[in-house]
Design an enzyme around this catalytic site. Structure first.
Site, PDB file in Angstrom:
ATOM      1  N   ASP A 207       0.857  -1.190   0.000  1.00  0.00           N
ATOM      2  CA  ASP A 207       0.000   0.000   0.000  1.00  0.00           C
ATOM      3  C   ASP A 207       0.893   1.240   0.000  1.00  0.00           C
ATOM      4  O   ASP A 207       2.127   1.132   0.110  1.00  0.00           O
ATOM      5  CB  ASP A 207      -0.943   0.001   1.228  1.00  0.00           C
ATOM      6  CG  ASP A 207      -2.266   0.717   0.947  1.00  0.00           C
ATOM      7  OD1 ASP A 207      -2.227   1.893   0.555  1.00  0.00           O
ATOM      8  OD2 ASP A 207      -3.328   0.101   1.132  1.00  0.00           O
ATOM      9  N   GLY A 228       4.657   1.292  -1.306  1.00  0.00           N
ATOM     10  CA  GLY A 228       4.966   1.679  -2.683  1.00  0.00           C
ATOM     11  C   GLY A 228       3.739   2.205  -3.391  1.00  0.00           C
ATOM     12  O   GLY A 228       2.662   2.319  -2.804  1.00  0.00           O
ATOM     13  N   ASP A 229       3.954   2.512  -4.671  1.00  0.00           N
ATOM     14  CA  ASP A 229       2.892   3.100  -5.480  1.00  0.00           C
ATOM     15  C   ASP A 229       2.566   2.121  -6.613  1.00  0.00           C
ATOM     16  O   ASP A 229       3.413   1.843  -7.467  1.00  0.00           O
ATOM     17  CB  ASP A 229       3.410   4.446  -6.039  1.00  0.00           C
ATOM     18  CG  ASP A 229       2.379   5.143  -6.893  1.00  0.00           C
ATOM     19  OD1 ASP A 229       1.338   4.538  -7.218  1.00  0.00           O
ATOM     20  OD2 ASP A 229       2.623   6.320  -7.238  1.00  0.00           O
ATOM     21  N   HIS A 248     -12.093  -0.167  -8.871  1.00  0.00           N
ATOM     22  CA  HIS A 248     -13.283   0.701  -8.924  1.00  0.00           C
ATOM     23  C   HIS A 248     -12.953   2.155  -8.539  1.00  0.00           C
ATOM     24  O   HIS A 248     -13.759   3.044  -8.776  1.00  0.00           O
ATOM     25  CB  HIS A 248     -14.438   0.135  -8.070  1.00  0.00           C
ATOM     26  CG  HIS A 248     -14.337   0.401  -6.604  1.00  0.00           C
ATOM     27  ND1 HIS A 248     -15.443   0.398  -5.785  1.00  0.00           N
ATOM     28  CD2 HIS A 248     -13.281   0.675  -5.790  1.00  0.00           C
ATOM     29  CE1 HIS A 248     -15.060   0.666  -4.545  1.00  0.00           C
ATOM     30  NE2 HIS A 248     -13.772   0.818  -4.514  1.00  0.00           N
TER      31      HIS A 248
HETATM   32  C1  LIG Z   1     -10.921   1.382  -1.409  1.00  0.00           C
HETATM   33  S1  LIG Z   1      -9.478   1.045  -0.461  1.00  0.00           S
HETATM   34  C2  LIG Z   1      -9.486  -0.724  -0.491  1.00  0.00           C
HETATM   35  C3  LIG Z   1      -8.689  -1.309   0.621  1.00  0.00           C
HETATM   36  C4  LIG Z   1      -8.715  -2.848   0.693  1.00  0.00           C
HETATM   37  N1  LIG Z   1      -8.187  -3.469  -0.521  1.00  0.00           N
HETATM   38  C5  LIG Z   1     -10.102  -3.348   0.993  1.00  0.00           C
HETATM   39  O1  LIG Z   1     -10.719  -3.986   0.135  1.00  0.00           O
HETATM   40  O2  LIG Z   1     -10.576  -3.086   2.112  1.00  0.00           O
HETATM   41  C6  LIG Z   1      -8.177   1.483  -1.595  1.00  0.00           C
HETATM   42  C7  LIG Z   1      -6.769   1.246  -1.080  1.00  0.00           C
HETATM   43  O3  LIG Z   1      -5.847   1.581  -2.135  1.00  0.00           O
HETATM   44  C8  LIG Z   1      -4.715   2.209  -1.560  1.00  0.00           C
HETATM   45  N2  LIG Z   1      -4.052   3.010  -2.601  1.00  0.00           N
HETATM   46  C9  LIG Z   1      -4.491   4.163  -3.176  1.00  0.00           C
HETATM   47  N3  LIG Z   1      -3.605   4.589  -4.083  1.00  0.00           N
HETATM   48  C10 LIG Z   1      -2.580   3.707  -4.074  1.00  0.00           C
HETATM   49  C11 LIG Z   1      -1.351   3.627  -4.813  1.00  0.00           C
HETATM   50  N4  LIG Z   1      -1.038   4.542  -5.713  1.00  0.00           N
HETATM   51  N5  LIG Z   1      -0.525   2.568  -4.552  1.00  0.00           N
HETATM   52  C12 LIG Z   1      -0.849   1.623  -3.628  1.00  0.00           C
HETATM   53  N6  LIG Z   1      -2.015   1.655  -2.908  1.00  0.00           N
HETATM   54  C13 LIG Z   1      -2.855   2.684  -3.148  1.00  0.00           C
HETATM   55  C14 LIG Z   1      -5.322   3.047  -0.436  1.00  0.00           C
HETATM   56  O4  LIG Z   1      -4.362   3.463   0.508  1.00  0.00           O
HETATM   57  C15 LIG Z   1      -6.370   2.079   0.125  1.00  0.00           C
HETATM   58  O5  LIG Z   1      -5.831   1.256   1.130  1.00  0.00           O
END
Ligand SMILES: C[S@@+](CC[C@H](N)C(=O)[O-])C[C@H]1O[C@@H](n2cnc3c(N)ncnc32)[C@H](O)[C@@H]1O
Length: 337
Positions: A207, A228-229, A248
């Site tokens: 994350d 990471g991203d 989504h």
């Molecule tokens: C809608 S939440 C879903 C979290 C988890 N997968 C769940 O189903 O409960 C979206 C997740 O994507 C992560 N996220 C957003 N942008 C990101 C990026 N560029 N790289 C990695 N993670 C990212 C957010 O920090 C968050 O934890």
């Protein structure tokens, strides 16, 4: 149709419409009661409003009005002498319920989350997220600079993961995999659930650095945290890649970038699991339609049909192999083309 029948169906139509028109009042009543700790304070007890008001630091008369509203929705029950208890439905709002929605009630009711809903017309006019219009920044950038809101969001995502966990674990057999990367896995509740059920597996929680705990968390067996991203890269070395409620959040172009990064590292025998609320055909009740509008308000993303997932996956070099449909969520399984 007789006049009587007509007036009954008009009444029912209007009742339904008012239910929708007044939706925000229900959201705020749950938010207020959760913030005041009403459900946790009641626990399994039956308490007089006076005592509850003392324990929750509230004005007794106003709390009684809130409780009577909640009793009209079967969330609490009023016994004689203004004594209140939590109903089976209301128990889901307690923090100790295994499928608690308490954190979700705190998320949906908080101003930073619902203010952009007041600009839905702006999103529909321009096609851009209402969130950015209202807050002047994108949703995840906002969270990275607002630790309280980020904590509420992460706790709500954890609630959501717990609710779906058992159904996903019984609907999909993870046992053929050996190492799973949960991309955007948040607090890790979902990954921990898989690892607990399948003792031979290990997992990587991937994350944003801002979504990782700032103080070093105690190491957990078989669970590695990598910050990471996902738009830059995805950790290699696994045979299972999970994207749960990730795609989504993003438009097709952005989603394909994430998927291509998965394609770069997934081995030929690997599995990609996209877990989302897949859209059903139109003209019927569908919780995914609510989330679709929520994505229009908050982010650039959208919910998708199974066919749309098929096309998205193909653009990133995957073949959709099957869709496992559950009550609210679906598992879209794909393999490298
Ligand atoms: C809608 S939440 C879903 C979290 C988890 N997968 C769940 O189903 O409960 C979206 C997740 O994507 C992560 N996220 C957003 N942008 C990101 C990026 N560029 N790289 C990695 N993670 C990212 C957010 O920090 C968050 O934890």
């Amino acid at each position: 149709m007789t006049t009587d029948n007509m007036s009954t169906s008009t009444d029912a139509a209007l009742r339904g419409l008012f239910q929708t028109l007044w939706g925000f009042m229900g959201t705020q009543a749950l938010y207020a009661a959760s913030r005041l700790n009403v459900f946790d304070t009641l626990g399994e007890d039956i308490l007089p409003a006076r005592q509850l008001a003392l324990r929750c630091h509230c004005d007794e008369a106003s709390l009684t009005r809130l409780l009577r509203f909640l009793a009209s929705l079967d969330i609490v029950h009023e016994a004689p002498d203004a004594c209140f208890s939590v109903t089976p439905t209301g128990r889901y709002l307690r923090s100790d319920h295994p499928s608690s929605v308490r954190s979700l009630s705190l998320l949906y009711g908080q101003p930073s989350y619902w203010l952009p809903w007041g600009a839905l017309d702006e999103a529909v006019r321009t096609g851009g997220p209402a969130f950015d219009h209202v807050h002047g920044t994108s949703f995840f950038d906002y969270l990275s600079t607002h630790p309280h809101e980020a904590a509420v969001f992460n706790a709500a995502m954890e609630d959501g993961s717990q609710i779906h966990l058992d159904e996903i674990l019984s609907a999909y057999d993870f046992s053929a995999l050996t190492r799973i990367v949960d991309i955007g896995g948040g607090s890790g509740a979902f990954l921990r659930g898989i690892l607990q059920m399948h003792r031979h597996l290990d997992g990587v929680l991937y994350d944003l650095p801002t979504a990782m705990p700032t103080d070093a968390p105690p190491p957990e067996p078989r669970l590695e945290r990598i910050a990471g991203d996902m738009f830059e890269s995805v950790p290699p070395g696994a045979d299972g890649y999970v994207l749960k409620r990730i795609l989504h959040d993003w438009n097709d172009e952005e989603a394909i970038r994430i998927l291509r990064n998965c394609r770069e590292v997934i081995p030929p025998h690997g599995k990609l699991l996209v877990i989302e609320a897949v859209l059903r055909p139109p003209n019927r009740p569908d919780p995914a339609r609510w989330m679709d509008l929520n994505m229009l308000v908050l982010l650039t993303g959208r919910e998708r049909t199974a066919a749309e997932f098929g096309r998205l996956l193909a653009s990133a070099g995957f073949i959709l192999t099957r869709v496992v449909t559950m009550t609210r969520m679906s598992i879209v399984e794909a393999v490298p083309a």
